[in-house]
Design an enzyme around this catalytic site. Structure first.
Site, PDB file in Angstrom:
ATOM      1  CB  ILE A 124     122.104 -25.618 -71.784  1.00 17.74           C
ATOM      2  CG1 ILE A 124     123.701 -25.536 -72.085  1.00 17.74           C
ATOM      3  CG2 ILE A 124     121.162 -24.729 -72.773  1.00 17.74           C
ATOM      4  CD1 ILE A 124     124.283 -26.270 -73.362  1.00 17.74           C
ATOM      5  CG  MET A 126     124.777 -21.522 -73.362  1.00 22.64           C
ATOM      6  SD  MET A 126     124.759 -21.705 -75.227  1.00 22.64           S
ATOM      7  CE  MET A 126     124.366 -23.297 -75.461  1.00 22.64           C
ATOM      8  CD  GLU A 244     120.413 -23.274 -78.892  1.00 26.44           C
ATOM      9  OE1 GLU A 244     119.889 -22.643 -78.195  1.00 26.44           O
ATOM     10  OE2 GLU A 244     121.682 -23.804 -78.646  1.00 26.44           O
ATOM     11  NE  ARG A 270      85.460  -7.603 -85.688  1.00 30.07           N
ATOM     12  CZ  ARG A 270      84.610  -6.951 -84.511  1.00 30.07           C
ATOM     13  NH1 ARG A 270      83.894  -7.875 -83.827  1.00 30.07           N
ATOM     14  NH2 ARG A 270      84.894  -5.740 -84.315  1.00 30.07           N
ATOM     15  CG  LEU A 339      94.944  -9.118 -91.412  1.00 28.93           C
ATOM     16  CD1 LEU A 339      95.572 -10.281 -92.178  1.00 28.93           C
ATOM     17  CD2 LEU A 339      93.883  -8.199 -92.274  1.00 28.93           C
ATOM     18  CG  HIS A 340      93.071 -11.424 -84.863  1.00 35.03           C
ATOM     19  ND1 HIS A 340      94.077 -12.022 -85.735  1.00 35.03           N
ATOM     20  CD2 HIS A 340      92.365 -12.500 -84.291  1.00 35.03           C
ATOM     21  CE1 HIS A 340      93.659 -13.212 -85.682  1.00 35.03           C
ATOM     22  NE2 HIS A 340      92.698 -13.453 -84.722  1.00 35.03           N
ATOM     23  CB  THR A 367     121.042 -11.556 -81.756  1.00 33.47           C
ATOM     24  OG1 THR A 367     122.448 -11.454 -82.408  1.00 33.47           O
ATOM     25  CG2 THR A 367     121.143 -11.461 -80.418  1.00 33.47           C
TER      26      THR A 367
END
Length: 379
Positions: A124, A126, A244, A270, A339-340, A367
Site C-alpha cells: 500500500i 500512502m 493496522e 555470561r 545487558l549484553h 508517528t
C-alpha cells in the site's frame, strides 16, 4: 505467568506449524536476505501453499475463513524469530482487507486468490516525500479520462515495494476537495509508467524491501477504483488504521518478549568478576522491571485483540496501544543491548538486529506523536 485465554489448542497447533516453517524455510536464509535487501519470492509461495497468507479471507476467495487470531499468530512468530524482512502482515492483513471490505466482486475474484497463493505480493502506497502521517497532504493525482485514470506522482518508504505486484495507491482524484478528494486505486506494477525506484538502505529491517515508487501517466482502469465512488479513500483509510495499529502492537510485544528471553539466557551464561551477570542485583532488577512492563503490555494488547475480534476496537484505543507498546519495545531493546554489553552491539547477535529493527515502529502507521494527538482529541 498470565495465561493467554484467547488461544485454544487449534491455534497452538497452527502456531507450531508457523514456527517450524519459519525455522526451516526462513531463518537459515535471513542473513543472505539482509544482504540482498529483500526476501525470496519462494518463501511467499511456500507460505501461500500452507495457508499462512491471508488466512482470514473467505473460502470463496481462496482463504480458509479463519478469524484474526490466526493472523496474529503469524505476526507474533515472525517478530519472535526476528524475521523482520518478511512483509506478510501488510500483505495479508492490510492490503487484502481493503479489497475485501471495499472492493467490487470483480476485484475480489480477480485479486484475492492471487494474494492468498502468493502469486501476487501486495503493498500500500500512502507516504510521499512531502507527506507522511498527514495523509491530507498527498500530491499524487489520478485524473479521470474516459474509461481510465491517469496516475502521476511518487511514493516513498513503501513496504514490499520491490516485490509488489499489486499496490493500493492513495491518490487525489479531486485536489480541490482535500481529504474528500482522496481515492484508493488498485495498481499493478507491470503496467506502463509504473517504475520502482531504489531499494532504500535503512538503519534496520535490512531484509525488508522498502522502496520508492514512481507513476508517470500510468493508465489505471476505472474499474480499479476501490469503492463505488471517488472521494472515499480517506474514510477507507481511517476505518482500517486501528487494525493496522493493532498489528504493530502485536509485533512490538512479541519482539520485546523474545528480546527479554534472549537476554535472560545471555546473562545466565555470561560471567563478569567471576560470576554470572544475572547474579548482580542491577541485572535482576532490570529483568524484573522489563518482565512486569512486558506482561502489562501483553494483557493490554490481548484485550485490544479481543475488541478487534468483536469489531469494537476504536481509533483512540488503537492509538494508545500503538504508542505504548512501541515505546516499550524500544525501551526493552535498549535495556537488553546494555545487558549484553559490547556483544549487544554486534550485528551477529539477534538483539542488535532487533534493536535496529524496533526504532521504526514508533514512526510508521502514524508517528507516536500523532497517536498522542489522536488520544488527546478524544478527551
Amino acid at each position: 505467568m498470565i495465561p493467554r485465554t484467547l488461544f485454544d489448542a487449534d491455534l497452538d497447533g497452527f502456531r507450531d506449524s508457523v514456527r517450524k516453517f519459519l525455522e526451516q524455510e526462513a531463518a537459515p536464509y535471513h542473513e543472505q536476505w539482509e544482504k540482498d535487501g529483500q526476501v525470496s519470492r519462494e518463501v511467499w509461495r511456500k507460505a501461500g501453499e500452507l495457508g499462512f497468507l491471508c488466512p482470514t479471507l473467505p473460502e470463496e476467495y481462496g482463504g480458509v475463513g479463519a478469524d484474526f487470531r490466526y493472523s496474529a499468530v503469524v505476526m507474533e512468530e515472525l517478530a519472535r524469530s526476528g524475521l523482520s524482512g518478511i512483509g506478510w502482515g501488510l500483505h495479508s492483513d492490510i492490503v487484502a482487507p481493503y479489497i475485501l471490505n471495499y472492493g467490487s466482486e470483480e476485484q475480489k475474484q480477480h485479486y484475492l486468490p492471487k494474494l492468498v497463493s502468493g502469486e501476487m505480493i501486495g503493498a500500500i502506497a500512502m507516504t510521499e516525500p512531502g507527506a507522511g502521517s498527514d495523509l491530507q497532504g498527498v500530491k499524487t493525482s489520478a485524473v479521470k479520462q474516459g474509461d481510465h485514470y491517469l496516475l502521476n506522482g511518487s511514493k516513498t518508504f513503501i513496504t514490499n515495494g520491490q516485490l509488489a505486484d499489486l499496490v493500493i495507491v492513495v491518490a487525489k482524484t479531486d485536489p480541490k476537495e482535500g481529504a474528500k478528494g482522496t481515492s484508493l486505486l488498485l495498481v499493478e506494477s507491470a503496467w506502463d509508467g509504473f517504475e520502482k525506484g531504489q531499494n532504500l538502505n535503512k538503519v534496520g529491517m535490512k531484509a525488508q524491501d522498502t522502496s520508492e515508487l514512481f507513476f508517470q501517466d500510468v493508465k489505471v482502469p476505472a474499474g480499479n477504483l476501490l469503492g463505488s465512488l471517488e472521494g472515499q479513500g480517506f474514510f477507507q483509510l481511517m476505518q482500517e488504521l486501528p487494525a493496522e495499529r493493532l498489528q504493530v502492537a502485536l509485533t512490538a510485544v512479541a519482539a520485546a518478549e523474545a528480546a527479554w528471553q534472549w537476554t535472560l539466557d545471555y546473562v545466565k551464561e555470561r560471567k563478569a568478576f567471576d560470576k554470572p551477570v544475572i547474579a548482580f542485583q542491577n541485572t535482576r532488577f532490570k529483568m524484573a522491571e522489563m518482565k512486569a512492563e512486558i506482561t502489562a503490555a501483553r494483557v493490554f494488547t490481548d484485550r485490544c485483540l479481543e475488541l478487534h475480534l468483536d469489531k469494537k476496537l476504536d481509533v483512540p484505543t488503537a492509538a494508545m496501544l500503538k504508542q505504548h507498546t512501541t515505546d516499550l519495545q524500544c525501551k526493552v531493546m535498549d535495556e537488553c543491548v546494555q545487558l549484553h554489553g559490547g556483544y549487544g552491539y554486534m550485528w551477529e547477535y539477534p538483539i542488535a538486529r532487533a534493536w535496529a529493527d524496533s526504532r521504526v515502529q514508533r514512526i510508521y502507521a502514524g508517528t507516536n506523536e500523532i497517536m498522542k494527538e489522536i488520544v488527546a482529541r478524544s478527551f
